[in-house]
Design an enzyme around this catalytic site. Structure first.
Site, short mmCIF file in Angstrom:
data_model
loop_
_atom_site.label_atom_id
_atom_site.label_comp_id
_atom_site.label_asym_id
_atom_site.label_seq_id
_atom_site.Cartn_x
_atom_site.Cartn_y
_atom_site.Cartn_z
N GLU A 85 38.28 42.84 36.48
CA GLU A 85 39.30 43.63 37.20
C GLU A 85 39.90 44.69 36.28
O GLU A 85 40.43 44.37 35.22
CB GLU A 85 40.39 42.69 37.76
CG GLU A 85 41.30 43.39 38.73
CD GLU A 85 42.30 42.44 39.40
OE1 GLU A 85 41.93 41.27 39.66
OE2 GLU A 85 43.42 42.88 39.65
N LYS A 280 48.13 34.21 41.48
CA LYS A 280 46.80 34.84 41.24
C LYS A 280 46.92 35.84 40.08
O LYS A 280 46.05 35.92 39.22
CB LYS A 280 46.32 35.52 42.52
CG LYS A 280 44.91 36.06 42.43
CD LYS A 280 44.81 37.47 41.90
CE LYS A 280 43.38 37.97 41.87
NZ LYS A 280 43.23 39.24 41.17
N ASP A 296 36.47 25.79 30.85
CA ASP A 296 36.08 25.63 32.26
C ASP A 296 37.19 26.19 33.15
O ASP A 296 38.20 25.53 33.38
CB ASP A 296 35.86 24.13 32.51
CG ASP A 296 35.47 23.82 33.93
OD1 ASP A 296 35.62 24.68 34.81
OD2 ASP A 296 35.02 22.67 34.16
N HIS A 393 46.97 50.47 38.96
CA HIS A 393 45.70 49.88 39.35
C HIS A 393 44.66 50.96 39.62
O HIS A 393 43.54 50.91 39.12
CB HIS A 393 45.92 49.02 40.60
CG HIS A 393 44.73 48.20 40.97
ND1 HIS A 393 44.40 47.06 40.27
CD2 HIS A 393 43.80 48.35 41.93
CE1 HIS A 393 43.31 46.55 40.79
NE2 HIS A 393 42.92 47.32 41.81
C1 MEV Z 1 46.13 41.63 41.42
O1 MEV Z 1 44.94 41.17 40.82
C2 MEV Z 1 47.27 40.74 41.03
C3 MEV Z 1 48.61 41.06 41.71
O2 MEV Z 1 48.46 41.07 43.12
C4 MEV Z 1 49.58 39.98 41.28
C5 MEV Z 1 50.91 40.03 42.00
O3 MEV Z 1 50.99 40.50 43.13
O4 MEV Z 1 51.87 39.53 41.39
C6 MEV Z 1 49.10 42.42 41.31
#
Ligand code: MEV
Length: 436
Positions: A85, A280, A296, A393
């Site tokens: 990513e 995430k 792992d 991003h």
């Molecule tokens: C993207 O990989 C991760 C985010 O969505 C985490 C979040 O929203 O805190 C930017």
């Protein structure tokens, strides 16, 4: 029509490739070319990779990036991260630099207990089983002494074996719930070998016991396996600073920023939809280091998410407070990691990643990984509550779009410059590229 294949694993690598390309791709020559393009020219290295798994046909590359300037307990680290990513390493590096100027990250180990269970069914009276178990623990440990002797010499081994009555959850279901200290090893093989021995001992001792003479009293082993849920293998990582030092963004006051951060965390605590994405983001940092160090990541993912739901609702893994004008941001997570065994001495890049991390013990690696998760979450939430996530991003993603379009190096330079002052969207990039 494709027919099932017998003995695929016995084919040579070239035969496997030919079969898969022929049967499952539209252009088999092209497919073979792509698979072979990823073969390593160093035949020893390729052989090593071939032998990691069954039916290897090629290698699957991920970028390995470095996030420098992580000050952890007053020691400077450059953290290797394997991830696809685009914005993750950039965000980690930015967060590391931010906290470098504010005292860095502080970490501590809260526990290192690993878990494994022998699951079995028993059809008699629990008090009898309990009585039988009283004398059993020393026999279990004794039977496993060959397996545990090296680990014991180093200070680890079996820490406890408990009999659990689980019949309220499932009829006739009991467990040996076992805990272990596996030191610098993740310990999966050690634990599973111990558990399989425990199961054998349990069955043998039950069969030989005079306590169970009634025909309805039966014991059946179902399975013996470690648990990836390790709520007592916990690391804490934290950052803190006076509120007025918190923000270097001229568009928002540090006080407002602190409140926005706290509210964002409160939302992730209250709302599972948000908590999953929040966590995430944490796993972006955690998985990348876990993968780079040959651990792992599926085990880590499963254990961490179970921990996030330990109080009955899936919730945020990070926490934030302002007390006495000090902003504090922290994470507490279970991480069962190893720095010996597994891939750690086998995979040259993993070995190098561990060397870059100054050959950490498993405890040190737990701390580094937790910091990577905390930093990632700080970076993500900071963007979310200020500029929004897309700006950073898309800036990182721009290169992917340009590569997709087949832009030349010269075109890339021009377009990167152009998008320093223009909003990046997929269609805007295509338009600007076409114009060029
Ligand atoms: C993207 O990989 C991760 C985010 O969505 C985490 C979040 O929203 O805190 C930017």
């Amino acid at each position: 029509m494709i027919t099932p294949i017998e003995g695929f694993s016995k084919l040579t690598k070239n035969q496997k490739i030919a079969w898969i390309a022929e049967n499952y791709t539209q252009n088999s020559d092209e497919a073979i070319k792509i698979l072979k393009r990823y073969w390593n020219a160093d035949s020893d290295l390729q052989k090593l990779h071939d032998e990691f798994i069954e039916n290897t046909v090629s290698n699957y590359y991920l970028p390995l990036g470095i996030a420098p300037n992580f000050l952890i307990n007053d020691k400077l680290y450059a953290i290797p991260m394997a991830i696809e990513e685009s914005s993750v390493v950039a965000a980690a590096s930015k967060a590391a630099k931010f906290w470098l100027k504010r005292g860095g990250f502080k970490t501590s180990i809260i526990g290192t207990e690993k878990v494994g269970q022998v699951h079995f069914m028993y059809t008699g009276d629990f008090t009898k089983l309990n009585e039988f178990f009283t004398g059993l623990e020393s026999v279990l440990k004794n039977d496993a002494s060959d397996i545990t002797k090296n680990m014991k010499k180093r200070g680890g081994g079996i820490t406890a074996i408990t009999l659990k009555d689980k019949t309220e959850d499932l009829k006739d279901y009991y467990q040996l719930h076992c805990t272990f200290e596996t030191l610098d090893a993740m310990g999966a093989n050690f634990i599973n070998t111990c558990l399989e021995q425990f199961a054998q001992t349990l069955k043998r001792e039950f069969t030989n016991s005079l306590l169970f003479s009634n025909s309805y009293e039966e014991l059946e082993i179902v399975m013996s396996i470690l648990s990836n849920y390790v709520p007592n293998c916990i690391v804490k990582a934290e950052v803190s600073c006076p509120v007025e030092e918190l923000n270097d963004d001229k568009n928002i006051s540090p006080e407002d920023f602190a409140q926005k951060m706290i509210r964002a965390i409160a939302i992730a605590k209250a709302e599972p939809y948000r908590a999953v994405t929040h966590n995430k983001g944490i796993m972006n940092g955690i998985d990348a280091v876990v993968l780079a160090t040959g651990n792992d990541f599926r085990a880590i993912e499963a254990g961490v998410h179970a921990y996030a739901a330990k109080d009955g609702q899936y919730s945020s893994l990070t926490h934030a407070t302002v007390e006495n004008n000090i902003f504090k941001f922290w994470i507490e997570i279970p991480l069962a990691l190893g720095t010996v065994g597994g891939l750690t001495s086998l995979h040259p890049l993993v070995k190098l990643a561990l060397e870059i991390l100054q050959k950490p013990s498993a405890k040190e690696l737990m701390q580094i990984v937790a910091v990577a998760g905390l930093a990632q979450n700080f970076g993500a939430v900071r963007s979310l509550v200020t500029t929004g996530i897309q700006k950073g991003h898309m800036k990182m993603h721009l290169m992917n779009i340009l590569n997709q379009l087949g832009a030349s190096e010269e075109q890339k330079v021009t377009l990167v410059e152009h998008f320093k002052t223009n909003t990046i969207t997929h269609s805007a990039v295509i338009e600007a590229y076409n114009k060029l």
